[in-house]
Design an enzyme around this catalytic site. Structure first.
Site, short mmCIF file in Angstrom:
data_model
loop_
_atom_site.label_atom_id
_atom_site.label_comp_id
_atom_site.label_asym_id
_atom_site.label_seq_id
_atom_site.Cartn_x
_atom_site.Cartn_y
_atom_site.Cartn_z
N SER A 50 1.12 -1.06 0.13
CA SER A 50 0.09 0.00 -0.11
C SER A 50 0.91 1.32 -0.03
O SER A 50 1.96 1.27 -0.01
CB SER A 50 -1.10 -0.02 1.28
OG SER A 50 -0.02 0.04 2.35
N ASP A 82 -1.32 -1.78 -3.80
CA ASP A 82 -2.55 -1.74 -3.47
C ASP A 82 -3.18 -0.32 -3.52
O ASP A 82 -2.21 0.69 -3.07
CB ASP A 82 -2.62 -2.39 -2.38
CG ASP A 82 -4.03 -2.63 -1.55
OD1 ASP A 82 -5.08 -2.87 -2.50
OD2 ASP A 82 -4.15 -2.65 -0.28
N HIS A 180 -13.16 -1.91 4.59
CA HIS A 180 -11.88 -1.95 5.04
C HIS A 180 -11.93 -1.87 6.55
O HIS A 180 -12.84 -1.31 7.20
CB HIS A 180 -10.99 -0.61 4.31
CG HIS A 180 -10.87 -1.04 2.88
ND1 HIS A 180 -10.09 -1.92 2.34
CD2 HIS A 180 -11.24 -0.26 1.84
CE1 HIS A 180 -9.98 -1.73 1.27
NE2 HIS A 180 -10.68 -0.65 0.82
N HIS A 211 -12.03 -6.41 -2.17
CA HIS A 211 -11.10 -5.85 -1.08
C HIS A 211 -11.93 -5.94 0.29
O HIS A 211 -13.08 -6.09 0.31
CB HIS A 211 -10.98 -4.15 -1.40
CG HIS A 211 -9.94 -4.07 -2.51
ND1 HIS A 211 -8.91 -3.14 -2.49
CD2 HIS A 211 -9.92 -4.41 -3.83
CE1 HIS A 211 -8.10 -3.21 -3.59
NE2 HIS A 211 -8.76 -3.94 -4.31
N ALA A 213 -11.55 -7.86 2.73
CA ALA A 213 -12.11 -9.29 3.03
C ALA A 213 -11.52 -10.10 4.06
O ALA A 213 -11.65 -11.32 4.13
CB ALA A 213 -12.04 -9.88 1.56
N SER A 214 -10.76 -9.19 5.16
CA SER A 214 -10.24 -10.01 5.91
C SER A 214 -11.82 -10.69 7.14
O SER A 214 -12.54 -9.93 7.33
CB SER A 214 -9.55 -9.11 7.17
OG SER A 214 -8.32 -8.91 6.42
N ILE A 255 -6.37 -9.46 1.92
CA ILE A 255 -6.35 -9.71 3.36
C ILE A 255 -5.00 -8.82 3.99
O ILE A 255 -4.02 -8.85 3.74
CB ILE A 255 -5.99 -11.06 3.71
CG1 ILE A 255 -7.17 -12.04 3.18
CG2 ILE A 255 -5.81 -11.56 5.02
CD1 ILE A 255 -6.85 -13.74 3.03
N THR A 257 -6.09 -6.76 7.46
CA THR A 257 -6.32 -6.52 9.05
C THR A 257 -6.09 -8.07 9.72
O THR A 257 -5.62 -8.04 10.71
CB THR A 257 -7.94 -6.49 9.06
OG1 THR A 257 -8.12 -5.01 8.49
CG2 THR A 257 -8.33 -6.28 10.47
#
Length: 309
Positions: A50, A82, A180, A211, A213-214, A255, A257
């Site tokens: 990121s 990202d 997020h 996105h 998607a944790s 993934i 978080t």
């Protein structure tokens, strides 16, 4: 083996009805934990960086760490930007060794999103690099991404078709209810699978990305809180929903978080039980192992991509 693009990964994932994990990386231990897990599971892998990670660790350090992981593991690894916020950031990563970039124009009006995405696609494709874009806006907070729930919008299927056709983008992140950060839902967790099905039917064979998607695994939240953390009410995307999405055209699941929670829970526990320790290796080693075990779990039970190389 050199770094690869995601083209062949996504083709196999779409045909095999599974997803490839795209894991955010910030330092050596995180990279090692993820890569060791993928190696043991014989799974394809996307390591993504990121804007916050580039600022924290510097572009060159992250690229060299990923190159080391590539040499150490022999895995097919894609290095992905990202949430690139503009053309210049994407260009910098394309020129700087990345094999995939995301241009995130989701905050822009539709036509402006198309224009900036097309510009990045043209520059990237000339150099053999693939591009991900985003249509629709996810709520939540993660690094430079900060979207209020009232500003979140789901992806329009007809616009998705037009967007892909006009930009030539290689994959598309869509908004169907994920978000997020660690606080994704209040109450019942819901994803708009009907919308996903419509988009997949209108774009057959085209890779879709999720996105935010944790899962926000409860065991890590509980451990963080047990050892002094204040992460109450955190809730993520149930694993069975993600597994279902991987059978409906979603080829990449992001993934981040869950990595943060696994590492932080391990470090908090270590300090609580070993207050005299001050050597970073003493607490980063078990933290790295926690990441590895969590990623192995994701590969087996959420992504369904074990032994897919």
């Amino acid at each position: 083996m050199p770094l690869v693009t995601t083209s062949e990964m996504f083709k196999k994932a779409y045909e095999g009805q599974y997803a490839v994990g795209a894991f955010n990386v910030n330092n050596m231990e995180i990279i090692q934990g993820i890569v060791d897990a993928a190696k043991e599971e014989n799974a394809p892998l996307i390591l993504q960086v990121s804007a916050g990670a580039r600022k924290y660790a510097k572009h060159i350090y992250l690229v060299k760490l990923v190159e080391a992981a590539l040499e150490d593991s022999g895995l097919p690894i894609a290095l992905h930007l990202d949430h690139g916020e503009d053309f210049e950031i994407c260009k910098s990563c394309i020129d700087g060794g990345f094999t995939s970039v995301m241009i995130d124009g989701s905050k822009l009006p539709f036509e402006e999103n198309i224009a900036v995405t097309k510009k990045v696609v043209e520059y990237a494709h000339e150099r053999g690099i693939v591009v991900e874009a985003e249509l629709g806006r996810l709520a939540g907070v993660e690094d430079a991404v900060n979207v209020n729930a009232k500003d979140a919008t789901y992806t329009d299927p007809d616009q998705a078709v037009e967007f892909v056709e006009r930009t030539g983008v290689d994959s598309l992140a869509i908004a169907i209810g994920t978000s997020h950060g660690a606080y994704k839902f209040k109450g019942e967790c819901k994803l708009d699978f009907a919308r996903l099905e419509t988009i997949s039917n209108k774009l057959p064979g085209f890779p879709v990305v999720l996105h935010g998607a944790s899962t926000v695994l409860p065991e890590f939240v509980e451990k963080c809180n047990q050892y002094g953390g204040k992460i109450h009410g955190a809730q993520g995307v149930p694993e069975d929903m993600l597994l279902k999405a991987g059978k409906m055209g979603v080829c990449k699941i992001n993934i981040d978080t869950d990595l943060r929670l696994a590492m932080t829970a391990s470090i908090r526990e270590h300090f609580a039980k070993n207050p005299a320790d001050f050597d970073p290796r003493q607490y980063l080693k078990p933290a790295r192992e926690a990441i590895k075990n969590m990623v192995k779990h994701k590969i087996r039970n959420v992504l369904n991509c074990s032994n897919r190389i």
